[in-house]
Design a protein around this motif. Structure first.
Motif, PDB file in Angstrom:
ATOM      1  N   GLY A   1       3.951 -17.517   4.794  1.00  0.00           N
ATOM      2  CA  GLY A   1       3.212 -17.269   6.024  1.00  0.00           C
ATOM      3  C   GLY A   1       2.848 -15.819   6.292  1.00  0.00           C
ATOM      4  N   LEU A   2       2.841 -14.981   5.262  1.00  0.00           N
ATOM      5  CA  LEU A   2       2.420 -13.582   5.449  1.00  0.00           C
ATOM      6  C   LEU A   2       1.179 -13.325   4.598  1.00  0.00           C
ATOM      7  CD1 LEU A   2       5.891 -11.802   5.139  1.00  0.00           C
ATOM      8  CD2 LEU A   2       4.631 -12.245   7.237  1.00  0.00           C
ATOM      9  N   ASP A   3       0.098 -12.841   5.228  1.00  0.00           N
ATOM     10  CA  ASP A   3      -1.103 -12.619   4.421  1.00  0.00           C
ATOM     11  C   ASP A   3      -1.022 -11.271   3.688  1.00  0.00           C
ATOM     12  OD1 ASP A   3      -2.263 -10.487   5.999  1.00  0.00           O
ATOM     13  OD2 ASP A   3      -2.694 -12.014   7.502  1.00  0.00           O
ATOM     14  N   GLU A   4      -2.056 -11.002   2.885  1.00  0.00           N
ATOM     15  CA  GLU A   4      -2.019  -9.838   1.990  1.00  0.00           C
ATOM     16  C   GLU A   4      -1.848  -8.511   2.726  1.00  0.00           C
ATOM     17  OE1 GLU A   4      -4.959  -9.592  -0.974  1.00  0.00           O
ATOM     18  OE2 GLU A   4      -4.593 -11.630  -1.708  1.00  0.00           O
ATOM     19  N   SER A   5      -2.241  -8.493   4.002  1.00  0.00           N
ATOM     20  CA  SER A   5      -2.175  -7.230   4.738  1.00  0.00           C
ATOM     21  C   SER A   5      -0.734  -6.736   4.890  1.00  0.00           C
ATOM     22  CB  SER A   5      -2.827  -7.390   6.115  1.00  0.00           C
ATOM     23  OG  SER A   5      -2.037  -8.222   6.922  1.00  0.00           O
ATOM     24  N   TYR A   6       0.246  -7.614   4.670  1.00  0.00           N
ATOM     25  CA  TYR A   6       1.642  -7.185   4.779  1.00  0.00           C
ATOM     26  C   TYR A   6       2.179  -6.548   3.498  1.00  0.00           C
ATOM     27  CZ  TYR A   6       1.894  -9.708   9.161  1.00  0.00           C
ATOM     28  OH  TYR A   6       1.675 -10.121  10.436  1.00  0.00           O
ATOM     29  N   ALA A   7       1.438  -6.750   2.393  1.00  0.00           N
ATOM     30  CA  ALA A   7       1.978  -6.401   1.080  1.00  0.00           C
ATOM     31  C   ALA A   7       2.401  -4.935   0.970  1.00  0.00           C
ATOM     32  CB  ALA A   7       0.960  -6.740  -0.009  1.00  0.00           C
ATOM     33  N   ASN A   8       1.628  -4.035   1.591  1.00  0.00           N
ATOM     34  CA  ASN A   8       1.924  -2.620   1.421  1.00  0.00           C
ATOM     35  C   ASN A   8       2.697  -2.008   2.575  1.00  0.00           C
ATOM     36  OD1 ASN A   8       0.771  -2.398  -1.148  1.00  0.00           O
ATOM     37  ND2 ASN A   8      -1.268  -2.469  -0.203  1.00  0.00           N
ATOM     38  N   ARG A   9       3.191  -2.860   3.471  1.00  0.00           N
ATOM     39  CA  ARG A   9       4.019  -2.319   4.556  1.00  0.00           C
ATOM     40  C   ARG A   9       5.457  -2.156   4.078  1.00  0.00           C
ATOM     41  NH1 ARG A   9       2.384  -5.419  10.083  1.00  0.00           N
ATOM     42  NH2 ARG A   9       0.172  -5.664   9.611  1.00  0.00           N
ATOM     43  N   TYR A  10       6.215  -1.419   4.885  1.00  0.00           N
ATOM     44  CA  TYR A  10       7.640  -1.251   4.617  1.00  0.00           C
ATOM     45  C   TYR A  10       8.435  -2.175   5.545  1.00  0.00           C
ATOM     46  CZ  TYR A  10       6.469   2.495   1.534  1.00  0.00           C
ATOM     47  OH  TYR A  10       5.959   3.190   0.479  1.00  0.00           O
ATOM     48  N   PRO A  11       9.638  -2.548   5.124  1.00  0.00           N
ATOM     49  CA  PRO A  11      10.421  -3.498   5.919  1.00  0.00           C
ATOM     50  C   PRO A  11      10.532  -3.126   7.400  1.00  0.00           C
ATOM     51  CG  PRO A  11      11.472  -3.212   3.803  1.00  0.00           C
ATOM     52  CD  PRO A  11      10.307  -2.262   3.833  1.00  0.00           C
ATOM     53  N   TRP A  12      10.699  -1.807   7.699  1.00  0.00           N
ATOM     54  CA  TRP A  12      10.872  -1.434   9.104  1.00  0.00           C
ATOM     55  C   TRP A  12       9.613  -1.674   9.929  1.00  0.00           C
ATOM     56  CZ3 TRP A  12       7.550   2.514  10.459  1.00  0.00           C
ATOM     57  CH2 TRP A  12       7.077   3.317   9.419  1.00  0.00           C
ATOM     58  N   GLN A  13       8.488  -1.904   9.251  1.00  0.00           N
ATOM     59  CA  GLN A  13       7.246  -2.166   9.990  1.00  0.00           C
ATOM     60  C   GLN A  13       7.076  -3.653  10.300  1.00  0.00           C
ATOM     61  OE1 GLN A  13       4.923  -0.157   6.919  1.00  0.00           O
ATOM     62  NE2 GLN A  13       4.245   1.336   8.449  1.00  0.00           N
ATOM     63  N   LEU A  14       8.089  -4.449   9.976  1.00  0.00           N
ATOM     64  CA  LEU A  14       8.000  -5.895  10.196  1.00  0.00           C
ATOM     65  C   LEU A  14       8.999  -6.337  11.255  1.00  0.00           C
ATOM     66  CD1 LEU A  14       8.031  -7.184   6.498  1.00  0.00           C
ATOM     67  CD2 LEU A  14       6.050  -6.557   7.880  1.00  0.00           C
ATOM     68  N   SER A  15       8.709  -7.476  11.900  1.00  0.00           N
ATOM     69  CA  SER A  15       9.683  -8.066  12.826  1.00  0.00           C
ATOM     70  C   SER A  15      10.816  -8.698  12.018  1.00  0.00           C
ATOM     71  CB  SER A  15       9.006  -9.137  13.669  1.00  0.00           C
ATOM     72  OG  SER A  15       8.687 -10.243  12.857  1.00  0.00           O
ATOM     73  N   GLY A  16      11.900  -9.047  12.702  1.00  0.00           N
ATOM     74  CA  GLY A  16      13.037  -9.677  12.030  1.00  0.00           C
ATOM     75  C   GLY A  16      12.626 -10.955  11.311  1.00  0.00           C
ATOM     76  N   GLY A  17      11.797 -11.753  11.977  1.00  0.00           N
ATOM     77  CA  GLY A  17      11.350 -13.016  11.374  1.00  0.00           C
ATOM     78  C   GLY A  17      10.500 -12.778  10.142  1.00  0.00           C
ATOM     79  N   GLN A  18       9.657 -11.747  10.194  1.00  0.00           N
ATOM     80  CA  GLN A  18       8.809 -11.433   9.029  1.00  0.00           C
ATOM     81  C   GLN A  18       9.658 -10.930   7.867  1.00  0.00           C
ATOM     82  OE1 GLN A  18       6.199  -8.758  11.065  1.00  0.00           O
ATOM     83  NE2 GLN A  18       4.652 -10.329  11.464  1.00  0.00           N
ATOM     84  N   GLN A  19      10.665 -10.112   8.185  1.00  0.00           N
ATOM     85  CA  GLN A  19      11.556  -9.637   7.119  1.00  0.00           C
ATOM     86  C   GLN A  19      12.254 -10.806   6.445  1.00  0.00           C
ATOM     87  OE1 GLN A  19      14.242  -6.456   8.156  1.00  0.00           O
ATOM     88  NE2 GLN A  19      12.759  -5.543   9.549  1.00  0.00           N
ATOM     89  N   GLN A  20      12.644 -11.776   7.270  1.00  0.00           N
ATOM     90  CA  GLN A  20      13.325 -12.944   6.731  1.00  0.00           C
ATOM     91  C   GLN A  20      12.395 -13.716   5.789  1.00  0.00           C
ATOM     92  OE1 GLN A  20      16.464 -12.605   8.084  1.00  0.00           O
ATOM     93  NE2 GLN A  20      16.942 -13.815   6.292  1.00  0.00           N
ATOM     94  N   ARG A  21      11.117 -13.782   6.156  1.00  0.00           N
ATOM     95  CA  ARG A  21      10.134 -14.453   5.286  1.00  0.00           C
ATOM     96  C   ARG A  21      10.037 -13.732   3.945  1.00  0.00           C
ATOM     97  NH1 ARG A  21       6.276 -17.595   8.591  1.00  0.00           N
ATOM     98  NH2 ARG A  21       7.089 -17.448  10.694  1.00  0.00           N
ATOM     99  N   VAL A  22      10.014 -12.386   4.009  1.00  0.00           N
ATOM    100  CA  VAL A  22       9.946 -11.612   2.764  1.00  0.00           C
ATOM    101  C   VAL A  22      11.191 -11.895   1.921  1.00  0.00           C
ATOM    102  CG1 VAL A  22       9.792  -9.311   1.746  1.00  0.00           C
ATOM    103  CG2 VAL A  22       8.554  -9.803   3.861  1.00  0.00           C
ATOM    104  N   GLY A  23      12.343 -11.996   2.594  1.00  0.00           N
ATOM    105  CA  GLY A  23      13.590 -12.292   1.885  1.00  0.00           C
ATOM    106  C   GLY A  23      13.506 -13.610   1.122  1.00  0.00           C
ATOM    107  N   VAL A  24      12.902 -14.601   1.748  1.00  0.00           N
ATOM    108  CA  VAL A  24      12.754 -15.905   1.094  1.00  0.00           C
ATOM    109  C   VAL A  24      11.775 -15.784  -0.082  1.00  0.00           C
ATOM    110  CG1 VAL A  24      11.948 -18.290   1.390  1.00  0.00           C
ATOM    111  CG2 VAL A  24      13.368 -17.233   3.160  1.00  0.00           C
TER     112      VAL A  24
END
Ligand code: ADP
Ligand code: MG
Length: 363
Positions: free
Chosen positions: A123-146
Motif C-alpha cells: 500500500g505504498l506508492d513509488e513516491s515513498y521509495a526515496n524517503r527515510y524511515p523517520w519521514q513515515l508514520s508508524g503504520g507506514q514504517q510497519q508496511r515497509v517492515g513487511v
C-alpha cells in the motif's frame, strides 16, 4: 511447516521461559502465538531463527533441523518482522526493502523493481521509495517492515507483535491488507501477539501459551472459542466470549438473499418500480440502495450513506450495515468488492443470538 519438538528454554539466570513445547505450524498458514506478557512468546519465536538457542528439544523447518543447518542459509529462508519495524534509519525505504536481496548479491536492478512491487503490494506508492524511515508514520514504517521481510521471497515468516505499535484504526487496515497479501503468497507464518482479538482475526491456528511457556491450548479460532481447554484459556479469552464468537462466523453465500441490482445508467424493469434495488457501478461493485423508478439510474438517486460488508466480515459489522441501511438490509460483497447478495437485520440478529446460545450451553 515448522515443527517444535519438546523445546525448552532456560535462561542463564535459571528462569524457564519455554517448557517442553511441541506444536506444528502448517505450511501456507498463519499460526498465532498468544498469551499474556512474559509467557515466552518472543523467546519461542526467536528460537526458530536461532536468535536465541534452545536449551533442549528441536525445531524443524520443512523437516530440516534448524540447529544442524547453516545459520545464514537458514535465516535467508525466514522473513522477520518486529514491532516498530526495526528499519535501518540511515537508509531509504527502497534500500531497506532491498537489504536482504543486496546481501545475497542478487541483481540490483531486479531487486529494486521487485522492491517497488512489494511496496505497492503493502500500500505504498513509488513516491515513498526515496524517503527515510523517520519521514513515515508508524503504520507506514510497519508496511515497509513487511515489504522488507517479503523481499527475498522466503517460505517462512516470523512476526513479533507486528501491528502493536500503531493506532487501532491503522492496525485494522494493516491486518486486513496483510490477510489479502497472505491469501496470495501463502507463506508459512508464525506470528506473536498479546491481543486475543488480533489472534482470532489473523490466525488459521492459535497456540495459547501461559506463564513459563507452557502450552495451554492449540486449535482453530472457533475451536478455542467454543471449547477453551482450561480456566486459564477461558479467562484469557475474556468474559466477552459470546461477543468474540459474533466476530467469527463466516457468511455462507447460500444464506444470502439475491436482491435485484441495477448498474448506473440501467433502466429498471416495471415490476421493480418503487422497490429497493442494489445500485452498482460498471464493475458490479455496490454503491448503495436506490428506489427504482422510471428513469435511468443516476448517482443522485442512490443512498450512498450505507456501508457494504464482505462475506467474511463479522456479525457485528453486518448488523451495523443492516441497521444503517434504508430498508434494513445489509449488502454483502466478495473479496473483489463484487455484489453477492443481501441479509435482513432480523436474520443477522437471529444468527447472532443462536451463536450466543451455543456459547452459553458450552460454557
Ligand atoms: P513474551 O514475548 O511472551 O512477553 P518473552 O519471551 O520475552 O515473553 O519472555 C519470557 C520470560 O523470559 C519473561 O519472564 C522474561 O522476563 C524472561 N526473559 C526474556 N529474556 C531473558 C533473558 N535474556 N534472560 C533472562 N530472562 C529472560
Ligand atoms: Mg514479546
Amino acid at each position: 511447516m515448522i515443527e517444535f519438538k519438546n523445546v525448552v528454554k532456560t535462561y542463564d539466570n535459571g528462569h524457564t521461559a519455554v517448557s517442553n513445547l511441541s506444536f506444528t505450524a502448517p505450511t501456507g498458514k498463519i499460526t498465532v502465538l498468544v498469551g499474556p506478557s512474559g509467557c515466552g512468546k518472543t523467546t519461542t519465536l526467536r528460537m526458530v531463527n536461532r536468535l536465541i538457542e534452545q536449551s533442549s528439544g528441536s525445531i524443524l523447518l520443512d523437516g530440516e533441523d534448524n540447529a544442524k543447518t547453516d545459520t545464514i542459509r537458514m535465516r535467508r529462508k525466514i522473513g522477520y518482522v518486529i514491532q516498530n519495524a526495526g528499519l535501518f534509519p540511515h537508509q531509504t525505504v527502497l534500500d531497506n526493502v532491498c537489504a536482504v536481496p543486496f546481501l545475497e548479491k542478487r541483481e540490483k536492478k531486479a531487486s529494486r523493481e521487485r522492491a517497488l512491487e512489494l511496496l505497492t503490494l503493502v500500500g505504498l506508492d513509488e513516491s515513498y521509495a526515496n524517503r527515510y524511515p523517520w519521514q513515515l508514520s508508524g503504520g507506514q514504517q510497519q508496511r515497509v517492515g513487511v515489504a522488507r521481510a517479503l523481499a527475498a521471497d522466503p517460505p517462512f515468516m516470523l512476526m513479533d507483535e507486528p501491528f502493536s505499535a500503531v493506532d487501532p484504526i491503522v492496525r485494522k487496515q494493516l491486518q486486513a491488507e496483510f490477510l489479502k497479501i497472505q491469501a496470495n503468497l501463502a507463506k508459512t507464518i508464525v506470528m506473536v501477539t498479546h491481543d486475543i482479538d488480533e489472534a482470532l482475526k489473523l490466525g488459521d491456528q492459535i497456540v495459547v501459551l501461559q506463564e513459563g511457556g507452557v502450552l495451554a491450548q492449540i486449535g482453530s479460532p472457533s475451536e478455542i472459542l467454543a471449547h477453551p481447554a482450561s480456566q486459564f484459556v477461558a479467562d484469557f479469552l475474556g468474559e466477552s466470549r459470546g461477543y468474540h464468537a459474533l466476530n467469527f462466523e463466516e457468511i455462507s453465500t447460500l444464506l444470502l438473499d439475491s436482491s435485484p441490482s441495477l448498474r448506473l445508467g440501467d433502466l429498471a424493469p416495471t415490476h421493480l418500480h418503487d422497490s429497493w434495488v442494489v445500485a452498482c457501478d460498471d464493475s458490479d461493485r455496490p454503491l448503495g440502495w436506490t428506489l427504482a423508478g422510471e428513469r435511468h439510474l443516476r448517482v443522485e438517486d442512490i443512498d450512498l450513506s450505507v456501508t457494504v460488508q464482505q462475506a467474511t466480515g463479522n456479525f457485528r459489522e453486518l448488523l451495523d450495515a443492516s441497521l444503517a441501511s434504508p430498508n434494513g438490509r445489509a449488502i454483502v460483497i466478495d473479496s473483489n468488492e463484487q455484489y453477492l447478495g443481501t441479509l435482513t437485520s432480523e436474520f443477522v440478529v437471529q444468527r447472532a443470538t443462536q451463536s450466543l446460545r451455543v456459547e452459553e450451553t458450552l460454557a
